[in-house]
Design a protein around this motif. Structure first.
Motif, PDB file in Angstrom:
ATOM      1  N   PHE A 310       0.801  -1.221   0.000  1.00  0.00           N
ATOM      2  CA  PHE A 310       0.000   0.000   0.000  1.00  0.00           C
ATOM      3  C   PHE A 310       0.840   1.280   0.000  1.00  0.00           C
ATOM      4  O   PHE A 310       0.278   2.365   0.094  1.00  0.00           O
ATOM      5  CB  PHE A 310      -0.932  -0.005   1.209  1.00  0.00           C
ATOM      6  N   GLU A 311       2.154   1.147  -0.114  1.00  0.00           N
ATOM      7  CA  GLU A 311       3.012   2.324  -0.117  1.00  0.00           C
ATOM      8  C   GLU A 311       3.062   2.934  -1.513  1.00  0.00           C
ATOM      9  O   GLU A 311       3.230   2.220  -2.506  1.00  0.00           O
ATOM     10  CB  GLU A 311       4.417   1.952   0.357  1.00  0.00           C
ATOM     11  N   ARG A 327     -11.428   3.900 -12.650  1.00  0.00           N
ATOM     12  CA  ARG A 327     -12.335   4.980 -12.264  1.00  0.00           C
ATOM     13  C   ARG A 327     -12.121   5.419 -10.824  1.00  0.00           C
ATOM     14  O   ARG A 327     -13.073   5.752 -10.106  1.00  0.00           O
ATOM     15  CB  ARG A 327     -13.796   4.563 -12.492  1.00  0.00           C
ATOM     16  N   PHE A 328     -10.858   5.396 -10.390  1.00  0.00           N
ATOM     17  CA  PHE A 328     -10.549   5.923  -9.077  1.00  0.00           C
ATOM     18  C   PHE A 328     -10.301   7.418  -9.196  1.00  0.00           C
ATOM     19  O   PHE A 328      -9.949   7.922 -10.248  1.00  0.00           O
ATOM     20  CB  PHE A 328      -9.262   5.280  -8.512  1.00  0.00           C
ATOM     21  N   ARG A 329     -10.443   8.117  -8.109  1.00  0.00           N
ATOM     22  CA  ARG A 329     -10.006   9.501  -8.069  1.00  0.00           C
ATOM     23  C   ARG A 329      -8.493   9.521  -8.128  1.00  0.00           C
ATOM     24  O   ARG A 329      -7.814   8.722  -7.502  1.00  0.00           O
ATOM     25  CB  ARG A 329     -10.492  10.169  -6.770  1.00  0.00           C
ATOM     26  N   THR A 330      -7.930  10.484  -8.882  1.00  0.00           N
ATOM     27  CA  THR A 330      -6.480  10.538  -9.062  1.00  0.00           C
ATOM     28  C   THR A 330      -5.824  11.253  -7.894  1.00  0.00           C
ATOM     29  O   THR A 330      -6.194  12.370  -7.539  1.00  0.00           O
ATOM     30  CB  THR A 330      -6.133  11.277 -10.372  1.00  0.00           C
ATOM     31  N   TYR A 331      -4.843  10.588  -7.317  1.00  0.00           N
ATOM     32  CA  TYR A 331      -4.016  11.205  -6.286  1.00  0.00           C
ATOM     33  C   TYR A 331      -2.580  11.227  -6.784  1.00  0.00           C
ATOM     34  O   TYR A 331      -2.084  10.218  -7.306  1.00  0.00           O
ATOM     35  CB  TYR A 331      -4.088  10.418  -4.970  1.00  0.00           C
ATOM     36  N   SER A 332      -1.900  12.337  -6.616  1.00  0.00           N
ATOM     37  CA  SER A 332      -0.526  12.448  -7.098  1.00  0.00           C
ATOM     38  C   SER A 332       0.346  11.415  -6.412  1.00  0.00           C
ATOM     39  O   SER A 332       0.392  11.331  -5.179  1.00  0.00           O
ATOM     40  CB  SER A 332       0.012  13.857  -6.797  1.00  0.00           C
ATOM     41  N   GLY A 333       1.022  10.610  -7.215  1.00  0.00           N
ATOM     42  CA  GLY A 333       1.926   9.621  -6.661  1.00  0.00           C
ATOM     43  C   GLY A 333       1.240   8.412  -6.060  1.00  0.00           C
ATOM     44  O   GLY A 333       1.876   7.637  -5.371  1.00  0.00           O
ATOM     45  N   SER A 334      -0.044   8.230  -6.308  1.00  0.00           N
ATOM     46  CA  SER A 334      -0.735   7.097  -5.681  1.00  0.00           C
ATOM     47  C   SER A 334      -0.290   5.781  -6.306  1.00  0.00           C
ATOM     48  O   SER A 334       0.222   5.740  -7.398  1.00  0.00           O
ATOM     49  CB  SER A 334      -2.247   7.244  -5.843  1.00  0.00           C
ATOM     50  N   GLY A 335      -0.514   4.729  -5.599  1.00  0.00           N
ATOM     51  CA  GLY A 335      -0.122   3.422  -6.104  1.00  0.00           C
ATOM     52  C   GLY A 335       0.342   2.554  -4.969  1.00  0.00           C
ATOM     53  O   GLY A 335      -0.188   2.620  -3.872  1.00  0.00           O
ATOM     54  N   ALA A 336       1.390   1.775  -5.211  1.00  0.00           N
ATOM     55  CA  ALA A 336       1.916   0.926  -4.170  1.00  0.00           C
ATOM     56  C   ALA A 336       3.372   0.655  -4.454  1.00  0.00           C
ATOM     57  O   ALA A 336       3.786   0.589  -5.602  1.00  0.00           O
ATOM     58  CB  ALA A 336       1.146  -0.388  -4.088  1.00  0.00           C
ATOM     59  N   ARG A 337       4.151   0.516  -3.404  1.00  0.00           N
ATOM     60  CA  ARG A 337       5.584   0.288  -3.607  1.00  0.00           C
ATOM     61  C   ARG A 337       5.834  -1.054  -4.274  1.00  0.00           C
ATOM     62  O   ARG A 337       6.694  -1.183  -5.119  1.00  0.00           O
ATOM     63  CB  ARG A 337       6.324   0.337  -2.266  1.00  0.00           C
ATOM     64  N   ALA A 338       5.056  -2.059  -3.853  1.00  0.00           N
ATOM     65  CA  ALA A 338       5.329  -3.407  -4.357  1.00  0.00           C
ATOM     66  C   ALA A 338       4.246  -3.951  -5.261  1.00  0.00           C
ATOM     67  O   ALA A 338       4.496  -4.855  -6.021  1.00  0.00           O
ATOM     68  CB  ALA A 338       5.551  -4.368  -3.186  1.00  0.00           C
ATOM     69  N   CYS A 339       3.044  -3.437  -5.177  1.00  0.00           N
ATOM     70  CA  CYS A 339       1.968  -4.068  -5.930  1.00  0.00           C
ATOM     71  C   CYS A 339       0.791  -3.124  -6.048  1.00  0.00           C
ATOM     72  O   CYS A 339       0.548  -2.330  -5.158  1.00  0.00           O
ATOM     73  CB  CYS A 339       1.521  -5.349  -5.229  1.00  0.00           C
ATOM     74  N   VAL A 340       0.076  -3.225  -7.148  1.00  0.00           N
ATOM     75  CA  VAL A 340      -1.196  -2.527  -7.283  1.00  0.00           C
ATOM     76  C   VAL A 340      -2.288  -3.579  -7.281  1.00  0.00           C
ATOM     77  O   VAL A 340      -2.242  -4.479  -8.100  1.00  0.00           O
ATOM     78  CB  VAL A 340      -1.250  -1.708  -8.579  1.00  0.00           C
TER      79      VAL A 340
END
Length: 340
Positions: A310-311, A327-340
């Protein structure tokens, strides 16, 4: 720990959504489950195992289903386990284990006659790029059908070296290398990354992906109906029909039209290959929550590894691409360090 619950009214509303989906034949049968770290909060189902055939039996949370892309999370857990074992790192160039990915090319466009215009990639694909889908590997380009699985997923894979032939399939139109949509690490795309994680697990451990997952995930969590193999026992409990509404066209079709239906699997696809039940998948999700809460018995991964799911790790472009697809809201830099 926060006590989480779902009201009786909310449960009835969820069940009504399930019933409406099968009543109007948007879906033949489906099961739904919600869990917290403490236990199941809701389980529900509707419909039948074979479309419009009551004699086939009702679908429930213990019905075996082809879980398709939900396989990706399970294989990401296998990849994280490999890291914990010290057998690979997030920044390891994957060409060390998959030389087929040593010289990928970026698709920059298409000529008037339909030929891909490419250039060599300048960034090596790393293990992290596969885990968080920033490798550039993709399922569908501008010419691909949006309502079908890619050929690499449906091929019988009976060749002597199925992994090698897998890459030959996706290296279409005589391209000089495996095609990517962008430089690794610069964006996000839904595609073959999880399959490649599975291939790496197999090449490093000399086990099949089924064997590795059974040893480190399925077995420890007591999952008896989760497998890459549709054994006779699992097949008897399986939901054998599926409905899809794609591009405004509603249609019902058999999802097991290929080798996936058989017990003899020669290529373990980490992106789509697993069978499981709602209840067993909830077991996995609940275990991850318990690891995060520090209450898991015999955890399959460390709390640090689970937290890494979740990082944030995506670029702004990658976050926007992810948000657009799901269709998620966009957050700058969102995602995950190891997995989406």
């Amino acid at each position: 720990m926060v006590n989480i619950s779902i009201s009786s009214e909310a449960k009835e509303q969820i069940q009504q959504v399930l019933d409406d989906a099968t009543k109007n034949k948007s879906l033949p049968g489906l099961a739904c489950g919600i869990t917290s770290a403490d236990g199941e909060l809701f389980v529900g189902s509707s419909g039948t195992k074979v479309f419009d055939d009551p004699s086939s039996g009702a679908v429930d949370v213990d019905t075996v289903e082809w879980i398709c892309s939900e396989t990706k999370l399970i294989v990401a857990l296998a990849g994280l386990k490999l890291i914990e074992q010290g057998k690979i790192q997030l920044d390891t160039p994957v060409a060390q284990h998959l030389p087929e990915l040593a010289n990928p090319v970026i698709i920059e466009g298409y000529s008037p006659d339909g030929k891909a215009i490419t250039r060599p990639a300048t960034t090596a694909i790393t293990f992290q790029h596969l885990l968080n889908f920033t490798s550039g590997l993709f399922y569908i380009d501008k010419e691909g059908p949006v309502d079908q699985l890619p050929l690499a997923c449906t091929h019988s894979h009976k060749e002597e070296n199925p992994i090698e032939f897998f890459f030959k399939i996706i290296q279409v139109r005589d391209l000089p290398g495996v095609p990517l949509l962008f430089e690794p690490g610069t964006n996000w795309a839904y595609g073959f990354s999880s399959d490649c994680v599975g291939f790496i697990v197999e090449r490093i451990t000399k086990q099949t992906l089924e064997e590795y997952c059974k040893e480190h995930i399925f077995g420890p969590l007591g999952l008896k109906s989760t497998s890459f193999y549709l054994t006779p026992d699992l097949k008897r409990a399986c939901n054998l029909s599926h409905s899809a509404n794609l591009m405004g066209r509603s249609r019902v079709h058999a999802v097991y039209g290929s080798h996936i239906l058989t017990f003899e699997v020669r290529l373990h696809l980490g992106g789509i290959g697993l069978f499981s039940t709602r209840r067993e998948y909830l077991t996995v999700l609940r275990h991850l929550l318990q690891i995060s809460a520090g209450t898991a018995k015999d955890p399959i991964l460390s709390a640090q590894s689970v937290a890494s799911l979740f990082e944030p790790s995506l670029s702004d472009a990658g976050a926007a691409s992810l948000s657009k697809v799901f269709r998620f809201r966009t957050y700058s830099g969102s995602g995950a360090r190891a997995c989406v």
